[in-house]
Design a protein around this motif. Structure first.
Motif, PDB file in Angstrom:
ATOM      1  N   LEU A 176      -1.873  -0.862  12.304  1.00 29.41           N
ATOM      2  CA  LEU A 176      -1.001  -2.686  12.666  1.00 29.41           C
ATOM      3  C   LEU A 176      -1.267  -3.363  11.912  1.00 29.41           C
ATOM      4  N   ILE A 177      -3.034  -3.364  12.165  1.00 28.85           N
ATOM      5  CA  ILE A 177      -3.520  -4.441  11.014  1.00 28.85           C
ATOM      6  C   ILE A 177      -3.434  -3.874  10.051  1.00 28.85           C
ATOM      7  N   GLY A 178      -3.654  -3.359   9.019  1.00 21.43           N
ATOM      8  CA  GLY A 178      -3.362  -2.567   8.102  1.00 21.43           C
ATOM      9  C   GLY A 178      -2.061  -2.577   7.176  1.00 21.43           C
ATOM     10  N   SER A 179      -1.048  -2.549   8.158  1.00 22.33           N
ATOM     11  CA  SER A 179       0.805  -2.507   7.708  1.00 22.33           C
ATOM     12  C   SER A 179       0.488  -3.876   7.886  1.00 22.33           C
ATOM     13  N   ALA A 180       0.148  -4.562   8.555  1.00 21.93           N
ATOM     14  CA  ALA A 180       0.256  -6.123   7.792  1.00 21.93           C
ATOM     15  C   ALA A 180       0.594  -6.323   6.912  1.00 21.93           C
ATOM     16  N   PHE A 181      -0.409  -6.352   6.342  1.00 20.44           N
ATOM     17  CA  PHE A 181      -0.876  -6.113   4.397  1.00 20.44           C
ATOM     18  C   PHE A 181      -0.070  -5.244   3.759  1.00 20.44           C
ATOM     19  N   THR A 182       0.658  -3.699   4.512  1.00 22.90           N
ATOM     20  CA  THR A 182       1.452  -3.253   3.387  1.00 22.90           C
ATOM     21  C   THR A 182       2.867  -3.481   3.984  1.00 22.90           C
ATOM     22  N   ALA A 183       3.160  -3.637   4.970  1.00 21.98           N
ATOM     23  CA  ALA A 183       4.713  -3.559   4.905  1.00 21.98           C
ATOM     24  C   ALA A 183       5.120  -4.285   3.938  1.00 21.98           C
ATOM     25  N   PRO A 184       4.780  -6.185   3.849  1.00 24.00           N
ATOM     26  CA  PRO A 184       5.337  -6.872   2.907  1.00 24.00           C
ATOM     27  C   PRO A 184       5.795  -6.463   1.591  1.00 24.00           C
ATOM     28  N   ALA A 185       4.493  -5.738   1.071  1.00 28.81           N
ATOM     29  CA  ALA A 185       4.147  -5.328  -0.785  1.00 28.81           C
ATOM     30  C   ALA A 185       4.963  -3.979  -0.200  1.00 28.81           C
ATOM     31  N   ILE A 186       5.542  -3.296   0.086  1.00 31.83           N
ATOM     32  CA  ILE A 186       5.997  -2.100  -0.061  1.00 31.83           C
ATOM     33  C   ILE A 186       7.532  -1.840  -0.932  1.00 31.83           C
ATOM     34  N   ILE A 224      -8.870  -0.491   7.441  1.00 32.24           N
ATOM     35  CA  ILE A 224      -8.052  -1.535   7.468  1.00 32.24           C
ATOM     36  C   ILE A 224      -8.379  -2.098   5.612  1.00 32.24           C
ATOM     37  N   LEU A 225      -9.570  -1.974   5.472  1.00 30.29           N
ATOM     38  CA  LEU A 225      -9.944  -3.709   4.015  1.00 30.29           C
ATOM     39  C   LEU A 225      -9.287  -2.373   3.085  1.00 30.29           C
ATOM     40  N   TRP A 226      -9.277  -1.653   2.633  1.00 32.10           N
ATOM     41  CA  TRP A 226      -8.823  -0.520   1.742  1.00 32.10           C
ATOM     42  C   TRP A 226      -6.869  -1.260   1.975  1.00 32.10           C
ATOM     43  N   SER A 227      -5.852  -1.313   2.605  1.00 29.84           N
ATOM     44  CA  SER A 227      -5.012  -2.121   2.743  1.00 29.84           C
ATOM     45  C   SER A 227      -4.703  -3.484   2.450  1.00 29.84           C
ATOM     46  N   TYR A 228      -6.390  -3.814   2.881  1.00 24.87           N
ATOM     47  CA  TYR A 228      -5.908  -5.633   2.748  1.00 24.87           C
ATOM     48  C   TYR A 228      -6.622  -5.384   0.897  1.00 24.87           C
ATOM     49  N   LEU A 229      -6.917  -4.535  -0.054  1.00 20.45           N
ATOM     50  CA  LEU A 229      -7.578  -4.147  -1.431  1.00 20.45           C
ATOM     51  C   LEU A 229      -6.365  -4.499  -2.319  1.00 20.45           C
ATOM     52  N   PHE A 230      -5.842  -3.086  -1.366  1.00 21.39           N
ATOM     53  CA  PHE A 230      -4.708  -2.704  -2.248  1.00 21.39           C
ATOM     54  C   PHE A 230      -3.261  -3.232  -2.252  1.00 21.39           C
ATOM     55  N   PHE A 231      -2.966  -3.354  -0.918  1.00 22.08           N
ATOM     56  CA  PHE A 231      -1.585  -4.252  -0.529  1.00 22.08           C
ATOM     57  C   PHE A 231      -1.304  -5.765  -0.927  1.00 22.08           C
ATOM     58  N   GLY A 232      -2.303  -6.324   0.253  1.00 21.92           N
ATOM     59  CA  GLY A 232      -2.722  -7.666   0.198  1.00 21.92           C
ATOM     60  C   GLY A 232      -3.158  -7.953  -1.165  1.00 21.92           C
ATOM     61  N   LEU A 233      -4.103  -7.841  -1.434  1.00 17.35           N
ATOM     62  CA  LEU A 233      -4.898  -8.499  -3.189  1.00 17.35           C
ATOM     63  C   LEU A 233      -3.710  -7.647  -4.226  1.00 17.35           C
ATOM     64  N   GLN A 234      -2.963  -7.021  -4.175  1.00 18.25           N
ATOM     65  CA  GLN A 234      -2.234  -5.561  -5.172  1.00 18.25           C
ATOM     66  C   GLN A 234      -3.161  -5.805  -5.803  1.00 18.25           C
TER      67      GLN A 234
END
Length: 161
Positions: free
Chosen positions: A23-33, A95-105
């Motif tokens: 769920l935490i990872g998806s918070a970074f992922t979902a908006p970027a998809i 979780i960090l990977w989701s932030y780095l890839f999708f959150g920070l793009q």
């Protein structure tokens, strides 16, 4: 002997911890998809976006079951504590990977992150194996999928300078 209701609570708690990470990872992922990710050039073998959610859900549930198996062997055991500690680190790295890839793009930072995650998963499998072979085996699909994700991450990095 641990009462049955305690084992049931541990079982669902272990899975809940893993699903909370999802769920935490998806918070970074979902908006970027639909925006950033949709615009990227993808490597060959990139599955459709809808595949990732179900696959990751199954993997998080398998991770939770593996965690439960190790936890159920007894918190007093050193090998259980070590395995759960390493597991916790890899979950944070996930979780960090989701932030780095999708959150920070940032595919480059994410590539470095996924390599560290892969090593942490391998260490978790080794630590879990010392406690329970089935628990370790439940993490094999996870490391295989993260290996595939590393390929995709690398491809996106190369194809999107």
């Amino acid at each position: 002997m641990t009462p049955a209701y305690t084992r049931v609570i541990q079982f669902f708690a272990a899975i809940a911890v893993c699903l909370l990470a999802a769920l935490i990872g998806s918070a970074f992922t979902a908006p970027a998809i639909p925006t950033w990710y949709a615009a990227l050039v993808k490597p060959a073998l990139n599955p459709p976006a809808w595949v990732f959610g179900p696959v990751w859900t199954v993997l998080y549930i398998l991770m939770g079951i593996a965690l439960y198996i190790v936890w159920s062997k007894g918190w007093g055991r050193k090998d259980v504590k070590v395995g759960m500690a390493i597991f916790s680190v890899q979950l944070v790295l996930n979780i960090l990977w989701s932030y780095l890839f999708f959150g920070l793009q940032s595919p480059l930072l994410a590539l470095a992150g996924i390599l560290v995650l892969w090593i942490a998963i391998l260490m978790t499998i080794g630590a879990f194996y010392r406690v329970s072979t089935p628990a370790a085996a439940l993490l094999v699909p996870y490391i295989l999928w993260v290996s595939f994700a590393a390929y995709l991450n690398y491809g996106i990095y190369i194809l999107n300078p």
